[in-house]
Design an enzyme around this catalytic site. Structure first.
Site, short mmCIF file in Angstrom:
data_model
loop_
_atom_site.label_atom_id
_atom_site.label_comp_id
_atom_site.label_asym_id
_atom_site.label_seq_id
_atom_site.Cartn_x
_atom_site.Cartn_y
_atom_site.Cartn_z
N GLU A 188 0.94 -1.35 -0.01
CA GLU A 188 0.06 -0.18 0.12
C GLU A 188 0.76 1.16 0.07
OE1 GLU A 188 -3.64 2.11 2.53
OE2 GLU A 188 -1.90 1.13 3.74
N TRP A 189 0.55 2.16 -1.03
CA TRP A 189 1.16 3.24 -1.11
C TRP A 189 0.45 4.43 -0.38
CZ3 TRP A 189 2.25 7.54 -5.36
CH2 TRP A 189 3.19 8.44 -4.91
N ARG A 190 0.97 4.91 1.08
CA ARG A 190 0.25 5.96 1.36
C ARG A 190 0.71 7.47 0.93
NH1 ARG A 190 -2.19 5.63 6.54
NH2 ARG A 190 -2.39 8.04 6.36
N HIS A 201 -12.18 4.85 9.90
CA HIS A 201 -11.30 4.62 11.10
C HIS A 201 -11.78 5.42 12.27
CE1 HIS A 201 -9.38 4.26 6.97
NE2 HIS A 201 -8.51 3.47 7.44
N LYS A 228 -13.84 -1.78 4.94
CA LYS A 228 -12.63 -1.70 5.64
C LYS A 228 -12.82 -0.87 6.74
CE LYS A 228 -7.89 -0.37 6.08
NZ LYS A 228 -6.77 0.60 5.48
N SER A 241 2.11 2.39 9.50
CA SER A 241 1.43 3.28 9.10
C SER A 241 0.12 3.26 10.00
CB SER A 241 0.76 3.07 7.47
OG SER A 241 0.18 1.91 7.42
N ARG A 246 -4.92 9.17 2.35
CA ARG A 246 -6.02 9.31 3.37
C ARG A 246 -6.43 10.84 3.63
NH1 ARG A 246 -8.17 5.42 3.84
NH2 ARG A 246 -6.47 3.96 4.66
N GLU A 255 -9.29 11.35 9.12
CA GLU A 255 -9.18 9.83 9.49
C GLU A 255 -7.77 9.36 9.45
OE1 GLU A 255 -12.02 7.11 8.28
OE2 GLU A 255 -13.86 8.21 8.69
N GLN A 303 0.81 -2.18 14.28
CA GLN A 303 1.38 -3.07 13.38
C GLN A 303 2.44 -4.04 13.77
OE1 GLN A 303 1.83 -0.57 9.68
NE2 GLN A 303 -0.29 -0.56 9.27
#
Length: 258
Positions: free
Chosen positions: A51-53, A148, A175, A237, A87, A91, A241
């Site tokens: 995942e590229w944030r 989120h 999600k 991120s 994003r 959130e 995690q």
């Protein structure tokens, strides 16, 4: 046997919603050079997805710079499926962008041919979501619609309703991520995941309880119906995690060797 999605999404040979939950590594970088350096390191770890944030990218408002970075990123990671996320700040986004600019960047990424999934938030509202969904459908990009909450864990009914709302809004993958105040909150998240998995939602879904207390959801969430978990390659991120090597070791006990 884990709670499995009734429908699967196949992306570059990877099955989302299949017999095994997938591991995604987030990529957070300020500059293009740092992005590609990190991407090479993450690709070597062989995650199921990356995942590229993009909200952490210094030039995120420069569409041409984003597209150039995406091209280099795709060449670097090869056939690993790529999630593009810019994003929203409310959130957990790392920058505040005008909604019009966010939409422009997201649509450019979708139409570039370099990404496989895109993550947007349910709070953007129907008009924004519909605009994005029009392009994801046209370019065969899977749409993740997310929620989120970094302050608390709402009750089970709220969680299930949020996942259902995302699914009804057109998500290929609903999600949800919430913050626990105690281990009871983690149980609420896992119970809600199991309930949502056995509801009208027939697509893959993703849930997680954040922070140190929620780490077990990243390891065992797949048993309850969550189809993707996020690990640490180089940098986290989101809170809670787990490094990918440790996560794989733990998941092998629950799901078998990958």
């Amino acid at each position: 046997m884990r709670q499995q999605s009734r429908k699967q999404i196949r992306i570059r040979g990877v099955v989302v919603g299949g017999p095994l939950p997938l591991i995604c590594l987030p990529l957070v970088a300020e500059s293009g050079a740092e992005l590609i350096d990190q991407a090479a390191g993450l690709a070597a770890l062989k995650p199921d997805l990356i995942e590229w944030r993009a909200d952490g990218f210094g030039a995120v408002e420069d569409v041409a710079a984003c597209l150039s970075a995406l091209g280099e990123l795709r060449r670097t990671i090869g056939e690993i499926p790529l999630i593009f996320t810019c994003r929203i700040d409310q959130e957990g986004g790392m920058r505040t962008l005008a909604q019009g600019k966010r939409l422009e960047v997201i649509v450019a990424a979708i139409t570039s041919g370099t990404i496989d999934l895109v993550d947007i938030e349910l709070c953007n509202g129907p008009e924004f979501i519909d605009a994005v969904r029009k392009h994801t459908q046209a370019h065969r990009v899977a749409l993740i619609i997310s929620y989120h909450n970094f302050k608390e864990t709402p009750d089970e009914t709220f969680i299930c309703n949020k996942l259902l709302a995302a699914w009804r809004a057109g998500a290929d993958i609903p999600k949800l991520a919430v913050m626990p105040k105690d281990y009871g909150d983690v149980l609420i998240l896992l119970g809600a995941t199991n309930k949502a998995r056995n509801s009208a939602i027939d697509s893959p879904l993703v849930t997680m309880s954040m922070g140190e207390q929620g780490a077990i959801s990243r390891l065992a969430g797949g048993l309850f119906g969550s189809d993707i978990t996020f690990a640490i390659g180089r940098a986290a991120s989101a809170p809670g995690q787990i490094p990918i090597a440790q996560l794989r070791t733990g998941m092998a006990i629950l799901f078998g060797d990958r």
